[in-house]
Design an enzyme around this catalytic site. Structure first.
Site, PDB file in Angstrom:
ATOM      1  CE1 TYR A  44      -4.039   1.951   0.182  1.00 49.83           C
ATOM      2  CE2 TYR A  44      -2.478   3.508   1.131  1.00 49.83           C
ATOM      3  CZ  TYR A  44      -3.695   3.243   0.532  1.00 49.83           C
ATOM      4  OH  TYR A  44      -4.560   4.280   0.264  1.00 49.83           O
ATOM      5  CD  GLN A  81     -11.481   2.436  -1.516  1.00 48.66           C
ATOM      6  OE1 GLN A  81     -11.737   2.367  -0.331  1.00 48.66           O
ATOM      7  NE2 GLN A  81     -11.304   3.599  -2.135  1.00 48.66           N
ATOM      8  CG  ASN A  98      -6.301   7.317   5.157  1.00 42.53           C
ATOM      9  OD1 ASN A  98      -6.566   6.116   5.177  1.00 42.53           O
ATOM     10  ND2 ASN A  98      -6.934   8.172   4.373  1.00 42.53           N
ATOM     11  CB  SER A 147       4.630  10.809  10.684  1.00 44.90           C
ATOM     12  OG  SER A 147       4.333  10.201   9.468  1.00 44.90           O
ATOM     13  CD  GLN A 194       8.543  12.674  10.259  1.00 49.43           C
ATOM     14  OE1 GLN A 194       7.849  11.689  10.051  1.00 49.43           O
ATOM     15  NE2 GLN A 194       9.293  13.203   9.299  1.00 49.43           N
ATOM     16  CG  HIS A 236       4.446  13.021   7.173  1.00 50.16           C
ATOM     17  ND1 HIS A 236       4.543  12.599   5.878  1.00 50.16           N
ATOM     18  CD2 HIS A 236       5.694  12.901   7.694  1.00 50.16           C
ATOM     19  CE1 HIS A 236       5.784  12.230   5.614  1.00 50.16           C
ATOM     20  NE2 HIS A 236       6.504  12.409   6.696  1.00 50.16           N
ATOM     21  CD  GLU A 238       7.063   6.875  12.254  1.00 51.88           C
ATOM     22  OE1 GLU A 238       6.563   7.990  12.526  1.00 51.88           O
ATOM     23  OE2 GLU A 238       6.913   6.321  11.143  1.00 51.88           O
ATOM     24  CG  HIS A 239      10.936   9.037  12.847  1.00 53.92           C
ATOM     25  ND1 HIS A 239       9.653   9.420  12.502  1.00 53.92           N
ATOM     26  CD2 HIS A 239      11.384   8.252  11.836  1.00 53.92           C
ATOM     27  CE1 HIS A 239       9.334   8.886  11.333  1.00 53.92           C
ATOM     28  NE2 HIS A 239      10.354   8.165  10.909  1.00 53.92           N
ATOM     29  CG  ASP A 246      11.217  10.549   6.630  1.00 54.99           C
ATOM     30  OD1 ASP A 246      11.112   9.538   7.339  1.00 54.99           O
ATOM     31  OD2 ASP A 246      10.656  11.627   6.889  1.00 54.99           O
ATOM     32  CD  GLU A 272       0.434 -33.343  25.515  1.00 58.67           C
ATOM     33  OE1 GLU A 272       0.057 -33.636  24.364  1.00 58.67           O
ATOM     34  OE2 GLU A 272       1.179 -32.379  25.763  1.00 58.67           O
ATOM     35  CG  HIS A 317      -0.022 -37.360  19.407  1.00 55.79           C
ATOM     36  ND1 HIS A 317      -1.385 -37.309  19.245  1.00 55.79           N
ATOM     37  CD2 HIS A 317       0.446 -36.148  19.009  1.00 55.79           C
ATOM     38  CE1 HIS A 317      -1.728 -36.126  18.767  1.00 55.79           C
ATOM     39  NE2 HIS A 317      -0.625 -35.404  18.608  1.00 55.79           N
TER      40      HIS A 317
END
Ligand SMILES: NC(=O)c1ccc[n+]([C@@H]2O[C@H](COP(=O)([O-])OP(=O)(O)OC[C@H]3O[C@@H](n4cnc5c(N)ncnc54)[C@H](O)[C@@H]3O)[C@@H](O)[C@H]2O)c1
Ligand SMILES: N[C@H](CO)Cc1c[nH]c[nH+]1
Ligand SMILES: [Zn+2]
Length: 445
Positions: free
Chosen positions: A136, A197, A220, A243, A265, A268, A333-334, A367, A421, A426
């Site tokens: 994506y 979608q 998003n 971000s 950042q 974004h 994240e950063h 980045d 068991e 087995h």
């Protein structure tokens, strides 16, 4: 425009600091009921009506009216054409970034391994690339050629047989750099669809979009929520939120540099989060002044202002050790360690998607072109997850190859445990291969 010094100020000495910090970090949108319901409806429609639903949603959400699904498919020749439509400087920059990202990710490649025990039994792990990965690439508010490289190159390095990319083209505006990046990275198929979608199409397949084994890449709220819902039907890399950047500064870096790092950042997304932590209160004031000075010069000033005022903060701490504690609590994240000796603090950093060391390493380099991946865990998930990498496109199978002697010996252990068991099939399956008559008699055979 309001003064940006409306940015929140926190002090770690405040008795309510932990509470304020929790409030600052909370990001609830993924669990929003209306988004959830809308995404579930979209997924259902794509499962039931395939391409027809994709065409409808593309018109509804991307403002792009097409006659049929065929208009949302880009052949490889269209990607090659894009390479001729960008400038020489752009092509060189993409190729240089791609080469650096490829070399870095080559180091992550895991190979199969095995070892042989004294009785000849072989144990090992077979590493296999995924058959088909779905990437994506976000395209709603901005276009991200760099994200094409960051998603597709690790997949190709892993040896994925087919890499399928989806990217929305709002109002039909195609970004040539995105397509050129797909060409350079070796993407096999491209569909100009986006949002929930597109994720549903990759997960379940439609007449035109092939079903993939794993969906990766940021997006998003609709994309993130859809990934959460299709997990299990397909693999996913992570649920990426907006971000984030956390800068820890000792007060000695140019405040304009730090303000711009925060903006990098914040620009974004209105929900992006930019936080500065410093033991130097005067420095925090200087950065606030730089924010005020620089904001009106920014192309995306409105987004930055919303992000900085809504989710940003300047945090005063008593010393660098406390700054590191706050960083570990946030698990950003950063993380920029804009300090004199970042190496000295590195061992104490436990949670961060990527760590940018020293005053000269701006997050923006990561980045685009430093080499490591820019798809990173957000919203505190660096506590338990890692950057997107080659390992996300490889899976492992265990290998067990028993010698006759090995099967006989291991069978005794298996037999005892299986009978414990109460799983007699087995036990008997293992016992058929045991050569020790006394043991078998003891087990009631
Ligand atoms: N973590 C990373 O590596 C990284 C990299 C780049 C971007 N990002 C983030 O990815 C996000 C990209 O978001 P974006 O919006 O620009 O692009 P996007 O491609 O993620 O989303 C656009 C799609 O959202 C859908 N959509 C929009 N409004 C909708 C609605 N009301 N109902 C249903 N669907 C709707 C549409 O289908 C549209 O195609 C940003 O938050 C950005 O910060 C993260
Ligand atoms: N900073 C983003 C990840 O959080 C990645 C990116 C792409 N382009 C610019 N930045
Ligand atoms: Zn960025």
């Amino acid at each position: 425009m309001t003064a940006t010094t409306a940015i929140r100020r926190l002090n770690a000495a405040d008795p309510d600091f932990a509470h304020h910090l929790d409030h600052l970090l909370s990001w609830e949108s993924v669990s929003d009921d209306s988004v959830n319901q809308r995404v579930l409806d979209i997924i259902k429609a794509v499962r039931e009506r395939g391409d027809a639903a994709l065409v409808e949603f593309t018109e509804k959400f991307d403002g792009l009216e097409v006659a049929s699904m065929a208009d949302l498919i880009l052949p490889r020749e269209r990607l090659e054409l894009a390479l001729t439509r960008i400038t020489v400087a752009q092509r060189e920059a993409l190729e240089k970034a791609a080469a650096r990202v490829r070399s870095y990710h080559e180091k992550q490649k895991q190979d199969s391994w095995s070892y042989t025990e004294a009785d000849g039994t072989v144990l090992g792990q077979k590493v296999t690339p995924l058959d088909r990965a779905g990437l994506y690439v976000p395209g709603g508010k901005a276009s991200y050629p760099s994200s094409v490289l960051m998603n597709a190159i690790p997949a190709k390095v892993a040896g994925v047989t087919e890499v399928v990319m989806v990217v929305p083209t709002p109002r039909g505006e195609i970004n040539e750099l995105v397509l050129a990046a797909a060409c350079i990275a070796g993407v096999d198929r491209v569909f100009t669809i986006g949002g929930a979608q597109a994720v549903a199409a990759l997960a379940y397949g439609t007449e035109s979009v092939p079903k993939v084994d794993k969906v990766v890449g940021p997006g998003n709220i609709y994309v993130a929520t859809a990934k959460r819902h299709v997990f299990g039907q397909v693999g996913i890399d992570m649920i990426a939120g907006p971000s984030e950047i956390l800068v820890v500064c000792d007060g000695q870096t140019d405040p304009d540099w730090i303000a711009m790092d925060l903006f990098s950042q914040a620009e974004h997304d209105e929900d992006a989060q930019a936080i500065l932590v410093s033991p130097d209160a005067e420095f925090l004031d200087k950065v606030a002044a730089s924010i005020d000075k620089l904001l009106p010069t920014m192309d995306r000033a409105t987004i930055i202002e919303t992000s900085i005022n809504g989710r940003g903060a300047l945090i005063h701490v008593k010393d660098m050790a406390q700054a590191i504690d706050v960083a570990n609590r946030i698990a950003p994240e950063h993380l920029e360690l804009s300090v004199a000796d970042p190496q000295a603090w590195l061992p104490q950093i436990r949670h961060a998607g990527a760590i940018f060391m020293g005053r000269h390493t701006s997050e923006a380099l990561g980045d685009y072109c430093a080499g490591p991946n820019h798809v990173l865990p957000t919203s505190g998930t660096a506590r338990f997850s890692s950057p997107l990498g080659v390992y996300d496109f490889q899976k492992r199978s265990s290998i067990i190859f028993c010698s006759e002697a090995g099967a006989s010996e291991l069978g005794k252990t298996a037999s005892v445990l299986a009978r414990g068991e109460s799983l007699s099939a087995h036990a008997r399956s293992a016992e058929y291969r045991i050569k020790d008559a006394d043991f078998l008699k003891g087990q009631g055979n």
